[in-house]
Design a protein around this motif. Structure first.
Motif, PDB file in Angstrom:
ATOM      1  N   LEU A 198       0.531-111.996 -52.298  1.00 50.08           N
ATOM      2  CA  LEU A 198       0.247-112.007 -50.888  1.00 50.08           C
ATOM      3  C   LEU A 198       0.679-110.641 -50.219  1.00 50.08           C
ATOM      4  O   LEU A 198       0.028-110.120 -49.280  1.00 50.08           O
TER       5      LEU A 198
ATOM      6  N   SER B 146      -1.885-108.394 -48.313  1.00 48.83           N
ATOM      7  CA  SER B 146      -1.573-107.820 -46.800  1.00 48.83           C
ATOM      8  C   SER B 146      -1.662-106.376 -46.752  1.00 48.83           C
ATOM      9  O   SER B 146      -2.404-106.039 -45.945  1.00 48.83           O
TER      10      SER B 146
ATOM     11  N   PRO C 281      -4.062-111.776 -43.440  1.00 49.95           N
ATOM     12  CA  PRO C 281      -3.139-111.901 -44.802  1.00 49.95           C
ATOM     13  C   PRO C 281      -1.747-111.730 -44.360  1.00 49.95           C
ATOM     14  O   PRO C 281      -0.823-112.452 -45.125  1.00 49.95           O
TER      15      PRO C 281
ATOM     16  N   ALA D  72       1.121-114.657 -45.648  1.00 52.85           N
ATOM     17  CA  ALA D  72       2.217-114.254 -46.317  1.00 52.85           C
ATOM     18  C   ALA D  72       3.369-114.752 -45.818  1.00 52.85           C
ATOM     19  O   ALA D  72       4.529-115.123 -45.998  1.00 52.85           O
TER      20      ALA D  72
ATOM     21  N   TRP E 115       4.087-118.283 -46.407  1.00 49.82           N
ATOM     22  CA  TRP E 115       4.419-118.694 -47.534  1.00 49.82           C
ATOM     23  C   TRP E 115       5.966-118.108 -47.738  1.00 49.82           C
ATOM     24  O   TRP E 115       6.816-119.069 -48.169  1.00 49.82           O
TER      25      TRP E 115
END
Length: 353
Positions: free
Chosen positions: A185, A189, A215, A219, A222
C-alpha cells in the motif's frame, strides 16, 4: 561596582550594534534577490488555486532558491513548518537515545524506523517546497522525492502500530499479512501521488487529488487499524493506559490534516487573502507534524509499557524482517519515482522540440 556595571552595559550596547548589522550583512550576501511575482507570471502547473501572488520567478540560480528560505513568499510557511518539525523530531530522538538502546535491542527497531521515516518525510517535504520552483523538471523531481518520503513514513507508521499497539486478538488475524500489505500500500500510494503529479497538465484538479488521496487513505486505514481497534476497546481495558490519549491525538490530527489537504477551504473562502499565510496546505503541514509527534510519544509509551505483550507476540528476528522490508519499500518507492520522472522527461523533451 560602578565600573563593572558600566562594562556590562557597554557589552550589551556592542551586542545590540552587532544585531543591527545583521540585515545589512544579509543584504550584502544576497544583493540581487528578485521579488515575488503574480500567478499570471508563472506557468499554470505552478499555480495554487486561490493563491494570486507570492510566487518566486523561475530559472534563477540555485543560490536564490536556497536563500529564499529567509524570503517572504507563498511557500515560506510550508518550508518552515516541516523544517521546524524535523528539528523537533531530531531533538526528541536524541533525548530517547539516552534511554533506549536503538542498536542492541531489536524490539526498539520499529521505533527507530518511525524516527527515520519521520525525519525523512519532513526533510523531503521542506526541500520540495523550497527548491521545486526552479523549473518544471525540478518541480517534478522534488515533489516525487516528497512522495517517496510520505510513502516510507506510511510504512514507518504501520510497523510501530503493528509491533507495539496491536492487541492479541487482531494480531492472530493479520499476522503474516499486515506488514507485507502495508509495504504494498505504501508503494501504491507513492505511485498514485507521482502519477497525479505527472498528469498535472491533462487532468482536472479533483482527479489529481483522487489519485493522491485515495491510495493514501486506504494505506492509512490499514496501517492504523491496530490503533483503531485498541481505541474502540478502550472501555473494556480501563483508564490506566497512558498512551491512549496520544493515540487519540494522532488520529484527530491526521483527520484534520487530511481535510485541509483535500479541501482548500480557507483560500476558497478568502480568495487572494491567503497568499502568504493561512493556506490550507500550511495547516496540513502543522497538523501532520502534530500527528507525528503524538505518534512518536504514543509509540515510545507502548514500547516501554507493553513489552511483555509484544515480546510474546513477535518472535525473535521479526523486527529485523520488518527493518529489511522497510529498506525494500523505500527502494521500490525510489524506483517508482525514477520511472515516473523518466516519463516526465520524455514529455518535456517533446515540448521543447
Amino acid at each position: 561596582m560602578a565600573t563593572i556595571v558600566m562594562e556590562r552595559i557597554g557589552r550589551v550596547f556592542i551586542s545590540l550594534q552587532q544585531i543591527r548589522e545583521v540585515p545589512r550583512m544579509l543584504t550584502e550576501a544576497a544583493p540581487s534577490m528578485p521579488g515575488t511575482v503574480r500567478d499570471t507570471e508563472v506557468p499554470y502547473y505552478f499555480r495554487e488555486r486561490y493563491v494570486c501572488t507570492g510566487y518566486r520567478p523561475l530559472n534563477q540560480n540555485w543560490r536564490y532558491y536556497f536563500l529564499s528560505l529567509f524570503q517572504c513568499h507563498n511557500e515560506t510557511v510550508n518550508v518552515w513548518t516541516h523544517l521546524l518539525a524535523f528539528l523537533v523530531i531530531l531533538v526528541k530522538f536524541r533525548q530517547l537515545a539516552e534511554t533506549v538502546d536503538f542498536v542492541g535491542d531489536p524490539h526498539s527497531w520499529p521505533l527507530l524506523i518511525l524516527f527515520l521515516s519521520s525525519l525523512t518525510y519532513s526533510a523531503f517535504s521542506a526541500a520540495a517546497h523550497l527548491l521545486a520552483g526552479k523549473s518544471e523538471l525540478c518541480h517534478h523531481v522534488f515533489f516525487f522525492l516528497d512522495y517517496v518520503g510520505v510513502a516510507q513514513y506510511q510504512y514507518g507508521s504501520a510497523v510501530v502500530h503493528f509491533y507495539y499497539a496491536v492487541d492479541e486478538s487482531l494480531h492472530r488475524c493479520v499476522r503474516g499479512v499486515f506488514m507485507p500489505a502495508a509495504a504494498v500500500l505504501s508503494c501504491l500510494s507513492c505511485l498514485g501521488c507521482c502519477y497525479g503529479k505527472y498528469c498535472n497538465h491533462s487532468l482536472p484538479t479533483w482527479v489529481r487529488k483522487v489519485c493522491q488521496a485515495v491510495p493514501s487513505a486506504i494505506a492509512y486505514m490499514w496501517d492504523s487499524s491496530p490503533v483503531a481497534q485498541r481505541l474502540a476497546s478502550r472501555p473494556a481495558s480501563g483508564d490506566d493506559d497512558p498512551a491512549i490519549v496520544y493515540h487519540f491525538g494522532q488520529v484527530a490530527f491526521f483527520l484534520s490534516c487530511s481535510f485541509f489537504f483535500t479541501f482548500p477551504l480557507l483560500e476558497r473562502c478568502f480568495p487572494g487573502r491567503c497568499n502568504f499565510v493561512g493556506q490550507s496546505h500550511q495547516l496540513f503541514h502543522v497538523f501532520l507534524s502534530c500527528c507525528t509527534l503524538c505518534q512518536i510519544h504514543a509509540s515510545h509509551l507502548d514500547y516501554a509499557g507493553r513489552r511483555e505483550l509484544y515480546s510474546r507476540l513477535h518472535g525473535s528476528g521479526e523486527a529485523a524482517v520488518f527493518a529489511g522490508l522497510y529498506a525494500a519499500t523505500l527502494a521500490v518507492c525510489v524506483l517508482i519515482a525514477a520511472f515516473m520522472l523518466r516519463k516526465v522527461k520524455r514529455v518535456l523533451d517533446a515540448k521543447s522540440k
